[in-house]
Motif scaffolding. Structure first.
Motif, short mmCIF file in Angstrom:
data_model
loop_
_atom_site.label_atom_id
_atom_site.label_comp_id
_atom_site.label_asym_id
_atom_site.label_seq_id
_atom_site.Cartn_x
_atom_site.Cartn_y
_atom_site.Cartn_z
N GLY A 24 0.81 -1.21 0.00
CA GLY A 24 0.00 0.00 0.00
C GLY A 24 0.85 1.26 0.00
N GLU A 25 1.94 1.26 0.75
CA GLU A 25 2.84 2.42 0.77
C GLU A 25 3.41 2.70 -0.61
N VAL A 26 3.82 1.66 -1.31
CA VAL A 26 4.37 1.83 -2.66
C VAL A 26 3.29 2.36 -3.59
N HIS A 27 2.09 1.81 -3.47
CA HIS A 27 0.99 2.27 -4.32
C HIS A 27 0.66 3.74 -4.09
N LEU A 28 0.65 4.16 -2.84
CA LEU A 28 0.37 5.57 -2.54
C LEU A 28 1.43 6.49 -3.15
N ARG A 29 2.68 6.07 -3.07
CA ARG A 29 3.75 6.86 -3.70
C ARG A 29 3.53 6.95 -5.21
N ALA A 30 3.16 5.84 -5.81
CA ALA A 30 2.95 5.81 -7.26
C ALA A 30 1.72 6.62 -7.67
N GLN A 31 0.76 6.77 -6.77
CA GLN A 31 -0.47 7.50 -7.10
C GLN A 31 -0.34 9.01 -6.91
N ARG A 32 0.67 9.47 -6.20
CA ARG A 32 0.80 10.91 -5.93
C ARG A 32 0.85 11.76 -7.21
N PRO A 33 1.60 11.36 -8.24
CA PRO A 33 1.58 12.18 -9.46
C PRO A 33 0.17 12.28 -10.07
N PHE A 34 -0.62 11.23 -9.92
CA PHE A 34 -1.99 11.25 -10.44
C PHE A 34 -2.89 12.12 -9.58
N MET A 35 -2.63 12.14 -8.27
CA MET A 35 -3.38 13.04 -7.40
C MET A 35 -3.15 14.48 -7.84
N ARG A 36 -1.89 14.83 -8.06
CA ARG A 36 -1.58 16.20 -8.49
C ARG A 36 -2.18 16.50 -9.86
N ALA A 37 -2.16 15.51 -10.76
CA ALA A 37 -2.72 15.72 -12.10
C ALA A 37 -4.24 15.93 -12.03
N ILE A 38 -4.91 15.19 -11.20
CA ILE A 38 -6.36 15.35 -11.05
C ILE A 38 -6.68 16.72 -10.46
N GLU A 39 -5.90 17.15 -9.48
CA GLU A 39 -6.08 18.49 -8.91
C GLU A 39 -5.83 19.56 -9.97
N ALA A 40 -4.80 19.35 -10.80
CA ALA A 40 -4.49 20.30 -11.87
C ALA A 40 -5.62 20.33 -12.90
N HIS A 41 -6.19 19.17 -13.20
CA HIS A 41 -7.31 19.10 -14.15
C HIS A 41 -8.48 19.92 -13.63
N ALA A 42 -8.78 19.80 -12.34
CA ALA A 42 -9.88 20.57 -11.75
C ALA A 42 -9.60 22.07 -11.86
N CYS A 43 -8.36 22.48 -11.61
CA CYS A 43 -8.01 23.90 -11.74
C CYS A 43 -8.11 24.36 -13.19
N GLU A 44 -7.60 23.55 -14.11
CA GLU A 44 -7.62 23.90 -15.53
C GLU A 44 -9.03 24.06 -16.06
N HIS A 45 -9.97 23.27 -15.52
CA HIS A 45 -11.34 23.26 -16.03
C HIS A 45 -12.33 23.96 -15.09
N GLY A 46 -11.83 24.51 -13.99
CA GLY A 46 -12.65 25.31 -13.10
C GLY A 46 -13.75 24.57 -12.36
N TYR A 47 -13.45 23.45 -11.78
CA TYR A 47 -14.45 22.74 -11.00
C TYR A 47 -13.85 22.25 -9.68
N GLU A 48 -14.73 21.96 -8.74
CA GLU A 48 -14.33 21.40 -7.46
C GLU A 48 -14.37 19.88 -7.57
N LEU A 49 -13.41 19.23 -6.97
CA LEU A 49 -13.40 17.77 -6.98
C LEU A 49 -14.52 17.24 -6.08
#
Length: 184
Positions: A105-130
């Motif tokens: 699980g620890e390794v998976h969470l590390r691997a998912q962090r770039p996707f967390m940031r990308a999803i947050e960036a997508h919300a900012c780029e498109h102007g919506y709340e997650l």
């Protein structure tokens, strides 16, 4: 891990070889396999995280970056199948043992962090709340891709490399379209 089929050792040997481990096939000893697997998995995860971060940073936006990462992973078809088989076999065993499950699980969470940031960036780029925290959404996105890879091994004519990109786009498009509103 017990052998599940005659090719299990050759698949494991190939996967360990790709990660740079050579020499005596010590991985066949049951008590050594989890430690060796984690060494290989963590090495591959670290390399994969760096590649994903670079692709996400080089892309023109969050959607494009996620597309690039998913496309790269799914295009490993054929050359990464031995590793993938070993990964799924170990994953099935790791979730049954608390110590292995926590480390996995620890390794998976590390691997998912770039996707967390990308999803947050997508919300900012498109102007919506997650609608949920980015960590949860990254888990969904990240879990979908190994599932599709498993199905690709079983149904290669049905799951083509572009399918993962299309499914991820559906998720991102739905998030943007719903503007963060969701029903419970």
């Amino acid at each position: 891990m017990p052998h599940t089929h005659p090719g299990a050792d050759s698949a494991a040997k190939a996967a360990f070889g790709v990660a740079g481990f050579t020499g005596d096939p010590i991985y066949t000893r049951a008590n050594v396999r989890p430690t060796l697997f984690f060494a290989v998995y963590e090495r591959r995860a670290t390399r994969g995280i760096a590649e994903a971060e670079a692709q996400l940073a080089a892309a023109g936006g969050a959607s494009e970056g996620m597309d690039a990462v998913i496309d790269r992973v799914l295009r490993r078809r054929g050359r990464d199948d031995g590793w993938l088989a070993v990964f799924f076999e170990f994953w099935a065993r790791a979730v049954r043992r608390p110590a292995l499950r926590a480390r996995f699980g620890e390794v998976h969470l590390r691997a998912q962090r770039p996707f967390m940031r990308a999803i947050e960036a997508h919300a900012c780029e498109h102007g919506y709340e997650l609608p949920d925290e980015s960590r949860k959404l990254a888990v969904a996105t990240y879990a979908m891709q190994p599932g599709l890879q498993l199905e690709r091994l079983a149904l290669p004519d049905l799951v083509d490399p572009e399918f993962g990109v299309r499914m991820n786009r559906l998720l991102l498009d739905d998030l943007a379209r719903s503007e963060g509103h969701h029903e419970r």
